[in-house]
Design an enzyme around this catalytic site. Structure first.
Site, PDB file in Angstrom:
ATOM      1  N   CYS A  83      10.823  -0.294   8.890  1.00  0.00           N
ATOM      2  CA  CYS A  83      10.834  -0.108   7.441  1.00  0.00           C
ATOM      3  C   CYS A  83       9.932   1.054   7.045  1.00  0.00           C
ATOM      4  O   CYS A  83       8.882   1.269   7.644  1.00  0.00           O
ATOM      5  CB  CYS A  83      10.381  -1.397   6.753  1.00  0.00           C
ATOM      6  SG  CYS A  83      10.240  -1.277   4.962  1.00  0.00           S
ATOM      7  N   CYS A  86       5.527   0.026   4.462  1.00  0.00           N
ATOM      8  CA  CYS A  86       4.114  -0.186   4.795  1.00  0.00           C
ATOM      9  C   CYS A  86       3.673   0.673   5.978  1.00  0.00           C
ATOM     10  O   CYS A  86       4.428   0.868   6.932  1.00  0.00           O
ATOM     11  CB  CYS A  86       3.863  -1.653   5.122  1.00  0.00           C
ATOM     12  SG  CYS A  86       4.032  -2.756   3.700  1.00  0.00           S
ATOM     13  N   CYS A 164       9.960  -9.475   1.918  1.00  0.00           N
ATOM     14  CA  CYS A 164       8.984  -8.396   1.984  1.00  0.00           C
ATOM     15  C   CYS A 164       7.630  -8.978   1.610  1.00  0.00           C
ATOM     16  O   CYS A 164       7.476  -9.578   0.538  1.00  0.00           O
ATOM     17  CB  CYS A 164       9.356  -7.267   1.023  1.00  0.00           C
ATOM     18  SG  CYS A 164       8.072  -6.015   0.845  1.00  0.00           S
ATOM     19  N   GLN A 289       2.617   0.060 -13.891  1.00  0.00           N
ATOM     20  CA  GLN A 289       2.006  -0.017 -12.567  1.00  0.00           C
ATOM     21  C   GLN A 289       2.431  -1.296 -11.836  1.00  0.00           C
ATOM     22  O   GLN A 289       2.559  -2.357 -12.437  1.00  0.00           O
ATOM     23  CB  GLN A 289       0.491   0.025 -12.681  1.00  0.00           C
ATOM     24  CG  GLN A 289      -0.061   1.361 -13.161  1.00  0.00           C
ATOM     25  CD  GLN A 289      -0.095   2.424 -12.064  1.00  0.00           C
ATOM     26  OE1 GLN A 289       0.492   2.265 -11.000  1.00  0.00           O
ATOM     27  NE2 GLN A 289      -0.771   3.520 -12.336  1.00  0.00           N
ATOM     28  N   TYR A 318       1.033  12.377 -20.190  1.00  0.00           N
ATOM     29  CA  TYR A 318       1.860  11.668 -19.205  1.00  0.00           C
ATOM     30  C   TYR A 318       1.729  10.159 -19.464  1.00  0.00           C
ATOM     31  O   TYR A 318       1.488   9.373 -18.547  1.00  0.00           O
ATOM     32  CB  TYR A 318       1.446  11.975 -17.769  1.00  0.00           C
ATOM     33  CG  TYR A 318       1.193  13.438 -17.458  1.00  0.00           C
ATOM     34  CD1 TYR A 318       2.232  14.269 -17.011  1.00  0.00           C
ATOM     35  CD2 TYR A 318      -0.075  13.992 -17.581  1.00  0.00           C
ATOM     36  CE1 TYR A 318       1.991  15.607 -16.702  1.00  0.00           C
ATOM     37  CE2 TYR A 318      -0.321  15.328 -17.275  1.00  0.00           C
ATOM     38  CZ  TYR A 318       0.712  16.128 -16.836  1.00  0.00           C
ATOM     39  OH  TYR A 318       0.472  17.446 -16.523  1.00  0.00           O
ATOM     40  N   CYS A 413      -2.616   9.579  -8.286  1.00  0.00           N
ATOM     41  CA  CYS A 413      -2.048   8.822  -7.170  1.00  0.00           C
ATOM     42  C   CYS A 413      -1.885   9.701  -5.933  1.00  0.00           C
ATOM     43  O   CYS A 413      -1.260   9.290  -4.957  1.00  0.00           O
ATOM     44  CB  CYS A 413      -0.706   8.211  -7.566  1.00  0.00           C
ATOM     45  SG  CYS A 413       0.549   9.416  -8.058  1.00  0.00           S
TER      46      CYS A 413
END
Length: 460
Positions: A83, A86, A164, A289, A318, A413
């Site tokens: 995947c 992660c 998940c 978020q 933003y 981020c």
């Protein structure tokens, strides 16, 4: 001359460090030739087969862990190796936080050349089940059966799975039910190569009450009245958490997931959630978020950095659905938000009313808005910026700085673009006074950082 690596041969390596994507970094030979080996941990001694050999680096495939690292743990996720979600399920959370802390500080020093380090790194109380949003692409296997999961790393090949571990448990249950019902109704999956088929993605978001908005992203305007009714009836009887079911039509080619057309099939078209003691209306496609508890920690730090006083004018650039500005602002504050999405601006205006905040929201690209009279005739005391991963860029930094605010709070981020922008802010008269890292995305390679910048003019 030292021995050279040979493709398809296996070698023994000691892992010296980890990248943000979870790849271990080893060095080979006298010259320290770099070898990246996925699914390894710092201080692992491993056997790996060289599967890619470039001029300046190689990639190895893990074959055997000869001596495990002290930070290595047994991953609870059987899909981690395939995947693309992660990066750090195989190491302790404490080790992950240390990696992210170093990642931010390294960006400040190596990319920005800044004399700045974070004063703290705020880890999560829980590194599992934190995501309040999930998108599950849908496809058909070689037998024509519907499957859904996540894309494998660096591909558009779906890795099917039942659950998940970083997503809300209810998401996997609803997703599995939806796939079964779609299969029974004979609804096909969209094929990126042929451009035929209907279902592209199953998309969900939830609030802290565990109420779920479920959206089917489709290559059509409708699934058919009978099928839509059967889909809604069956799902809502099985999962009482579902508060609304919607259709999003996306006929665009390529990998963009959401289209512009929304239609409510059943129930509510919005969720309501409480964040930092404020109430917010959340549209299914709006930015919000994904980690509620860590977001609260992040925003309280930002509020401390902003130090907003009664009578201040605050720019929230933003701004999305207005969450940061509305949380930071109190009554008696004039809030001006800028956001390019019309739907987000509509939500932001509604959210300001819900919380009794005097606010004006401008629907423009931030760079464009900074040149308009609607902003130029205002004098902000504090500016809050939370740009996408690409950061602000030099032009936007210059324009933001030209307003002469006393303080700027930068939420990022992406440590790399943050460091670049901080260098530009410094040349425009703003010093990074303090920074704190916050882990909003445990077990992945992403993290957030909030920085307080103050005007040099205040020190003259």
């Amino acid at each position: 001359m030292s021995e050279k690596l040979i493709k398809n041969n296996s070698y023994t390596f000691t892992i010296e460090s980890l990248c943000g994507n979870g790849n271990g970094v080893a060095k080979y030979g006298e010259n320290g030739f770099v070898v990246f080996i996925p699914c390894t941990a710092k201080d692992d001694i491993v056997k790996a087969k060289i599967i890619k050999l470039a001029k300046n680096y190689a990639v190895g495939k893990l074959e055997e862990i000869i001596t495990p690292s002290p930070s290595r743990i047994s991953s609870g996720c059987p899909h981690m190796a395939q995947c693309g979600g992660c990066s750090f399920q195989h190491i302790s959370y404490e080790a992950e936080c240390e990696i992210k802390k170093n990642m931010i500080n390294d960006s400040f020093s190596h990319i920005g050349g800044l004399d700045l380090e974070i004063s703290g790194f705020v880890g999560a109380d829980s590194s599992s089940r934190y995501r309040n949003k999930a998108m599950y692409p849908v496809a058909e296997d070689k037998n024509g059966k519907l499957i859904s999961g996540f894309y494998a790393a660096m591909s558009h090949r779906i890795k099917e799975h039942e659950d998940c571990l970083i997503g809300a448990e209810i998401f996997s249950k609803i997703k599995n039910s939806a796939v079964e019902i779609l299969e029974n109704l004979g609804i096909s999956a969209y094929n990126e190569e042929t451009k035929k088929g209907i279902i592209r993605c199953i998309y969900m978001r939830k609030n802290t009450k565990n109420e779920v908005l479920l959206t089917f992203i489709v290559n059509a305007d409708t699934l058919g009245e009978t099928k839509e009714k059967a889909l809604c009836d069956t799902l809502t009887k099985k999962h009482s958490e579902i508060k609304g079911i919607l259709i999003n039509t996306n006929r665009k080619e390529g990998n963009s997931l959401l289209g512009n057309s929304w239609r409510t099939l059943w129930g509510d078209e919005y969720l309501y959630d409480t964040l930092c003691e404020r109430k917010f209306r959340i549209a299914p496609g709006a930015f919000y978020q994904v980690n509620h508890d860590q977001t609260q920690k992040l925003y309280y730090i930002a509020k401390e950095f902003a130090d907003i006083k009664e009578g201040d004018t605050v720019f929230d650039l933003y701004c999305g659905t207005g969450t940061i500005g509305i949380i930071l602002a109190e009554k008696g504050i004039k809030l001006v938000g800028v956001e390019i999405s019309k739907d987000a601006v509509k939500d932001a205006s509604e959210n300001a009313k819900l919380n009794g905040i005097d606010a004006e929201f401008i629907c423009l690209d931030t760079g464009e808005a900074l040149n308009t009279e609607r902003l130029l005739n205002k004098k902000p005391d504090v500016i809050i910026i939370d740009p996408p991963r690409k950061g602000c860029g030099d032009d936007a930094v210059e324009k933001i700085s030209s307003f002469g605010a006393n303080r700027i709070v930068y939420i990022s981020c992406n440590p790399q673009t943050l460091a670049r922008d901080l260098v530009k802010f410094k040349s425009c008269g703003y010093e990074a006074e303090k920074a704190v890292g916050v882990d909003l995305f445990p077990r992945t390679g992403h993290c957030e950082c909030v920085v307080k910048l103050t005007s040099n003019k205040n020190n003259i």
